[in-house]
Design an enzyme around this catalytic site. Structure first.
Site, short mmCIF file in Angstrom:
data_model
loop_
_atom_site.label_atom_id
_atom_site.label_comp_id
_atom_site.label_asym_id
_atom_site.label_seq_id
_atom_site.Cartn_x
_atom_site.Cartn_y
_atom_site.Cartn_z
N GLY A 34 -32.52 -13.55 4.05
CA GLY A 34 -33.44 -14.55 4.58
C GLY A 34 -34.91 -14.20 4.46
NE ARG A 53 -35.19 -23.36 -3.18
CZ ARG A 53 -36.30 -23.42 -2.50
NH1 ARG A 53 -37.43 -23.72 -3.11
NH2 ARG A 53 -36.30 -23.21 -1.20
CB CYS A 110 -30.11 -42.38 -13.70
SG CYS A 110 -30.56 -43.25 -15.15
CD GLU A 111 -29.22 -39.72 -8.24
OE1 GLU A 111 -29.72 -40.08 -7.16
OE2 GLU A 111 -28.01 -39.84 -8.51
CE1 TYR A 155 -29.42 -19.08 -2.74
CE2 TYR A 155 -31.70 -18.63 -2.21
CZ TYR A 155 -30.37 -18.35 -2.05
OH TYR A 155 -29.98 -17.35 -1.20
#
Ligand code: LLP
Length: 418
Positions: free
Chosen positions: A242, A317, A347-348, A376
């Site tokens: 973290g 992200r 297509c978003e 990530y």
């Protein structure tokens, strides 16, 4: 730009270590993940130095970036590994990790994964529920062995970060509730095929404030006292990962030393070996995505769009967490500043890297770099819209290695049966 040591401008050209990234775009095409090997090594060593006073093992959290070459780099540094699935375990072993330096996590381990972990002789599995304790015991019994396990404790602290990446409070699915730890030890005592070796916590990701760690650690030490009062020995005390990195230069992450200075006094007199599971800290700023500007357009109100050949398929992200990533042209020169959305071709509507961002004006055909894409990024990539997964290269000084080939159309359908 969040990192200057391994990605920097020289004569107005962006370099990764000793290589001009424009040459990489030309040789390997785009989109392209470019990883600096020495950035990974430097971060790993920095982490090790910060926690040197502790008897510890750093288990790099493989989920952040599990390219085999990234893992191999860390194997060579002596790192341990935190894996969260059979696939990650397979990767860590393929990269040459020693099983005794691998810890196996996961709130939903299948019996097959548990069996794989036991047979691989990992250091321990982190157990997240009483049901899982029973299943691991059963699998170990069938294999006529005992399985080393640690309990993942949910310490019920709310770390301040994006709600999707906080894990250590009682609203979340992770770990065994610290309030119910007693039950876990009673359950453990019933199972002959489990060997309790330690305790773990992981309170979330990209956490800026040390206080959350301290609060959680106090709770974990409370559970340790319960364990010992019941005759269990805590051989390993795992603090999780973290630790934050800088994504935006105007909001720099606290140095790792700020965390180590606070944590060391509480940990240095522990007889247990201390484990850490940093992911993002080690690899987050070690990669950029190189992408070509395909098109520019404006709507009737003058709103700008820069459309690039990378998309949410390469970096989820911004879409998932509204995460900020620096984006800059790879050639520096006098330019006007524009305000624009930077988007991909999927297509978003959520397929964006930045909204209303001020950037130096870029032209079609030019390349830009999306920074801080090492953690990530590639691991969360997908084939949505039947897009091909990009190539990945690793730079080591003046050497360049292709560490993942660009996918082909043939590979896209290889597992389908017509
Ligand atoms: N240990 C455990 C048990 C974890 O679940 C994680 C991350 C880590 C260690 C490593 O955390 P790190 O040091 O990298 O913060 N996709 C999100 C992050 C999800 C993190 C999941 N667990 C993102 O892009 O921000």
């Amino acid at each position: 730009m969040p990192t200057d040591d391994f990605f920097y401008y020289k004569k107005d050209q962006l370099y990764c270590e000793g290589i001009k990234v424009k040459d990489l775009a030309e040789e390997f095409g785009t989109p392209l993940y470019v990883t600096s090997k020495n950035a990974i090594i430097a971060q790993y060593r920095r982490f090790e130095k910060a926690f040197k006073p502790l008897n510890h093992l750093t288990c790099y959290s493989v989920k952040a970036n599990y390219n085999l070459s990234v893992l191999r780099t860390l194997v060579q540094e002596g790192s341990g590994f935190d894996v969260n699935s059979g696939g990650e375990l397979f990767r860590a072993l393929k990269a040459g990790a020693k099983p005794k330096k691998i810890i196996f996590a996961g709130v939903g381990k299948t019996k097959a994964e548990i069996e794989f972990a036991i047979k691989s002789k990992v250091l321990f599995q982190k157990v997240e529920s009483l049901s899982e304790l029973r299943v691991i015991d059963e699998v170990a019994k069938n294999l006529k062995t005992t399985a080393p396990i640690a309990l993942r404790i949910n310490p019920n602290v709310a770390a301040e970060t994006h709600p999707y990446i906080t894990t250590g409070n009682d609203e979340k699915k992770f770990g065994i509730d610290e309030m119910l730890a007693e039950d876990a030890f009673s359950e453990l005592a019933k199972h002959k095929h489990l060997k309790f070796v330690g305790l773990e916590m992981h309170i979330g990701s990209q956490i800026f404030d040390t206080q959350s760690y301290l609060e959680a650690l106090f709770k974990l030490l409370g559970v340790k006292a319960i364990a010992e009062s019941k005759g269990f020995t805590v051989k390993y005390l795992d603090i999780g990962g973290g630790f934050p990195i800088t994504y935006r230069t105007t909001q720099p992450a606290p140095d790792i030393e700020v965390f180590s200075e606070k944590l060391i006094p509480l940990l240095k007199n522990q007889s247990a070996q201390i484990l850490f599971e940093p992911g993002r800290f080690i690899v987050g700023n070690a990669s950029v995505i190189l992408t070509e500007v395909l098109y520019r357009k404006q709507n009737h109100r003058g709103k700008n769009f820069v459309i690039v050949d990378a998309a949410m398929t390469e970096l989820m992200r911004p879409m998932l967490y509204e995460a900020y990533h620096d984006i800059l042209p790879i050639e520096r020169k006098e330019r006007e500043i524009i305000i624009t959305d930077i988007v991909g071709g999927v297509c978003e509507t959520g397929d964006f890297f930045a909204l209303d961002r001020e950037i130096p004006e870029v032209k079609e055909g030019e390349h830009v770099a999306i920074f801080s894409a090492g953690a990530y990024g590639a691991v969360m990539s997908s084939n949505y819209n039947a897009r091909l997964k990009p190539a990945e290269v690793m730079v080591d000084g003046k050497k360049v290695k292709l560490i993942r080939k660009r996918e082909t159309y043939k590979q896209l359908i290889q597992n389908e049966v017509l």
